[in-house]
Write an enzyme that holds these catalytic residues in place. Structure first.
Site, PDB file in Angstrom:
ATOM      1  N   ASP A 104       0.832  -1.205   0.000  1.00 44.93           N
ATOM      2  CA  ASP A 104       0.000   0.000   0.000  1.00 44.93           C
ATOM      3  C   ASP A 104       0.868   1.256   0.000  1.00 44.93           C
ATOM      4  O   ASP A 104       1.861   1.340   0.731  1.00 44.93           O
ATOM      5  CB  ASP A 104      -0.909   0.026   1.228  1.00 44.93           C
ATOM      6  CG  ASP A 104      -2.132  -0.859   1.040  1.00 44.93           C
ATOM      7  OD1 ASP A 104      -2.295  -1.416  -0.062  1.00 44.93           O
ATOM      8  OD2 ASP A 104      -2.914  -1.000   1.993  1.00 44.93           O
ATOM      9  N   TYR A 308      -7.753   4.699  -3.850  1.00 48.02           N
ATOM     10  CA  TYR A 308      -7.188   4.323  -2.549  1.00 48.02           C
ATOM     11  C   TYR A 308      -7.935   5.012  -1.405  1.00 48.02           C
ATOM     12  O   TYR A 308      -8.086   6.242  -1.397  1.00 48.02           O
ATOM     13  CB  TYR A 308      -5.714   4.725  -2.528  1.00 48.02           C
ATOM     14  CG  TYR A 308      -4.954   4.246  -1.308  1.00 48.02           C
ATOM     15  CD1 TYR A 308      -4.684   2.902  -1.119  1.00 48.02           C
ATOM     16  CD2 TYR A 308      -4.494   5.153  -0.356  1.00 48.02           C
ATOM     17  CE1 TYR A 308      -3.980   2.463  -0.014  1.00 48.02           C
ATOM     18  CE2 TYR A 308      -3.785   4.731   0.753  1.00 48.02           C
ATOM     19  CZ  TYR A 308      -3.528   3.373   0.920  1.00 48.02           C
ATOM     20  OH  TYR A 308      -2.841   2.945   2.019  1.00 48.02           O
TER      21      TYR A 308
END
Length: 703
Positions: A104, A308
């Site tokens: 991430d 995201y």
């Protein structure tokens, strides 16, 4: 030679592997001609437990505190050690030339990868994939613009400092409190000031003294005129004064002093960041911040239709404006077709209301991706979150709403009155929310405006009454919003912090409202004052952000944390407080014989053993979504096995077997399969750990 790609989750790894044309699948990686894609399972490596620093730390003893590791150790997590060994083996393969970090794109994602690489002894060059969505196009673009790993050294230093600081403060303070008061107590730099914030609100509510107030409304000119004092206040706190005004204005005419009419523009609200989305989803649907984040994660990773989620920005960057039409086309389905069609006919340009490079740090606002949406494949809850994001995105791109604001100022027997109305001329972005409630005072046709200086007849005055209200208790949505305002935690951690406070039985829920428990109140009495201050942890977060940008030295920060930890433990050692279990029942634990504690968990009521080492717990009742057939309130499920029954606060009781039969007969609610699935979910929740993140450490206490 090949490049090794390290993703954070298997699902993302599969997407990357497909785009990179890797087809040879194994249990722990997917291999292709030029790339091998592997994955972590969240964290594979963490900071070592205290026991790994020396035998003296195997037992919890106040004399060994504070623990201050001279050299920090890492430890491979036992549950996922197999995957770590597989990743390590790949790193050292002779045909691997370099490693691409594809975890991430954020502080914690950087830490996940760096600790794995450090523990595995990686010496090969590093590159970084930094993307905000996992669509095929975004992945391709990301691999075309890989950055050097060294560009993210500062981000890694900040992430490592955060982890080490939390270890020092959290584990030392938890051990000190537990040893001192012989009770399962834990604290941390974010959770403790968050708890203190809730306690402060409870105190405000307790001290609040409600006051009655009065006002006057007078119908005239097909509008309602409201009384106003000289300072613009519409509340009269003395009934006698209100009655005197009533007598004065009775049977009198309205003298129009001023008529104001202004054309105004209204712009759509800003795009969503995670905190705002969590707050509004809590208010609109009752979703917890954790649930909203999980739904967003699914829409990001699985459906690939939103960007995201863990972002703190509500803006886009200038280089994204060329992609806006593709994103509109992708979301032009179902209820969004009409608005999308209007926008696609126009030339869309970015402006400062939603495009600002300076207001985007790691990630831009949450918006749709360029991947076409399939609404039918989403769950009902996923649809709700998707709907919120898409409507906000489309609204921001639409023209402003135009309206006339009309204000009439007048006098009745020398008392000031005013009336307001809004005439909508062009709905603009508000068409996106046309089905939602109309705003107060909105009119569709402009009445004939009165003349200034002229008198008009009035209807009968109406005295209004009200009472000042105490500040409301926090909900999960308003709490996460307040944490954001006070700088407590980050967008990635706040939902977990709130969950920890519930799991530790420091907080409980009353409907949607959050209350502090007796245990929480006592904990705040026992922890040092400094640890309760939001300013302290907010200052730490500012320094961590500065470290991530290369503007502050991480070792200097850690020295401050060490000094603070020493002061903290000294405060706990010399304190004279006491801890008392006031939720103790007369039922004995079947495993150790000690009396059980009655606690309100997030999902229902439980009996928990007071002995930290025992760990026994039993679910007494579970909150459900099943509605009472009498009063339609949500019922609780109590009992075990065949004896389970639903109980409502109104007094209605219904055996589980009868509930199933009724629902099957009605045929419009839960099927047998849904009931089984629901009960399985309830059981899973009942089996969640009683303790917080320090549960494993606490289970090793030996006093």
């Amino acid at each position: 030679m090949k490049q090794l790609v390290l993703a954070e989750k298997p699902s993302v790894a599969r997407d990357i592997a497909r785009v990179l044309k890797c087809q040879k699948k194994t249990k722990s990686y997917i291999e292709g001609k030029d790339y091998i894609v592997t994955w972590a399972l969240g964290h594979l490596v963490s900071l070592a437990d205290p026991e790994q620093y020396g035998k003296e730390y195997k037992t919890w003893n106040m004399d060994t505190l504070p623990m201050m590791p001279k050299h920090w150790k890492l430890s491979v997590l036992r549950k996922t050690s197999g995957q770590f060994q597989a990743v390590k083996k790949l790193i050292h393969r002779d045909d691997i030339s370099s490693v691409i970090i594809a975890t991430d794109a954020g502080r914690e994602g950087e830490l996940v990868a760096r600790w794995i690489l450090l523990m595995a002894g990686n010496k090969k060059p590093l590159y970084r994939l930094w993307i905000s969505s996992v669509t095929d196009q975004a992945i391709r673009n990301g691999f075309s613009n890989l950055r050097k790993g060294e560009d993210y050294e500062d981000l890694y230093r900040a992430a490592r400092s955060r982890a080490e600081a939390d270890w020092l403060v959290g584990i030392n303070a938890t051990r000190a409190l537990t040893c001192k008061y012989n009770a399962q107590l834990s604290c941390g730099r974010v959770q403790t000031p968050t708890l203190a914030m809730i306690a402060e609100r409870e105190e405000e509510i307790r001290k609040f003294q409600p006051k009655k107030y009065f006002g006057w409304k007078v119908p005239a000119l097909q509008m309602n005129f409201t009384w106003e004092g000289n300072n613009g206040n519409q509340r009269i706190f003395k009934k006698e004064t209100a009655q005197e005004i009533g007598q004065k204005i009775k049977n009198q005419k309205l003298l129009v002093k001023k008529v104001l009419r202004k054309e105004k523009k209204s712009y759509a609200p800003e795009l969503y960041d995670l905190t705002t989305l969590q707050k509004e989803a809590s208010k609109k649907y009752g979703f917890s911040p954790k649930k909203t984040l999980n739904l967003m994660q699914s829409l990001y990773e699985h459906h690939k239709v939103l960007t995201y989620p863990r972002t703190d920005s509500r803006y886009l960057t200038t280089d994204m404006t060329d992609t806006l039409k593709d994103r509109i086309r992708a979301s032009a389905a179902g209820p969004y077709k009409k608005a999308a069609a209007i926008l696609l006919r126009k030339d869309i340009k970015g402006n400062g209301r939603f495009v600002n490079d300076k207001k985007v740090s790691d990630h831009h606002a949450i918006i749709p991706t360029e991947q076409s949406v399939l609404l039918m494949e989403m769950t009902s809850d996923e649809r709700k979150i998707y709907d919120m994001v898409i409507r906000r995105f489309l609204a921001v791109l639409m023209e402003p709403s135009l309206y006339d604001q009309i204000q009439i100022l007048g006098e009745i027997a020398g008392e000031h009155f005013q009336a307001k109305a809004v005439l909508e001329k062009k709905s603009g972005w508000k068409m996106i929310y046309a089905e939602e409630e109309k705003e107060e005072g909105l009119i569709t046709k402009l009445p004939e405006l009165p003349e200034e200086g002229k008198q008009y007849p009035c209807g009968n005055p109406v005295m209004t009454e009200g009472e000042t209200k105490a500040p409301g208790r926090y909900t999960e949505g308003t709490l996460i919003d307040q944490m954001d305002k006070k700088g407590l935690g980050t967008v990635a951690t706040r939902a977990d912090i709130i969950d920890k406070l519930f799991r530790s039985y420091l907080l409980e829920k009353d409907g949607n409202e959050i209350k502090i428990t007796s245990k929480g109140k006592q904990l705040l009495d026992l922890v040092p004052e400094d640890l309760k201050k939001a300013d302290l942890t907010a200052d730490w977060e500012r320094k961590l952000t500065a470290i991530s940008k290369g503007k502050q030295n991480d070792r200097k920060f850690m020295k401050e944390i060490q000094n603070y930890t020493e002061e903290l433990i000294q405060d706990i050692k010399t304190s004279e407080g006491k801890f008392r279990h006031d939720n103790m029942t007369r039922q004995k634990c079947p495993q150790c014989g000690k009396f059980l504690l009655s606690v309100n968990g997030k999902h229902g009521k439980l009996l928990v053993c007071q002995d930290r080492e025992c760990g026994y717990k039993k679910t007494v009742s579970r909150s459900t979504n099943a509605r009472c057939p009498v009063c339609h309130k949500k019922m609780e499920l109590v009992g075990d096995g065949e004896n389970q029954k639903f109980v409502c606060s109104c007094g209605h009781k219904e055996k589980l077997s009868a509930f199933k039969a009724r629902k099957e007969k009605e045929g419009n609610s839960m099927s047998k399969k849904e009931v089984r699935r629901y009960l399985k979910k309830q059981q899973k929740e009942a089996e969640e750990p009683v303790n917080n993140a320090f549960a494993e450490a606490l289970s090793k206490i030996k006093l």
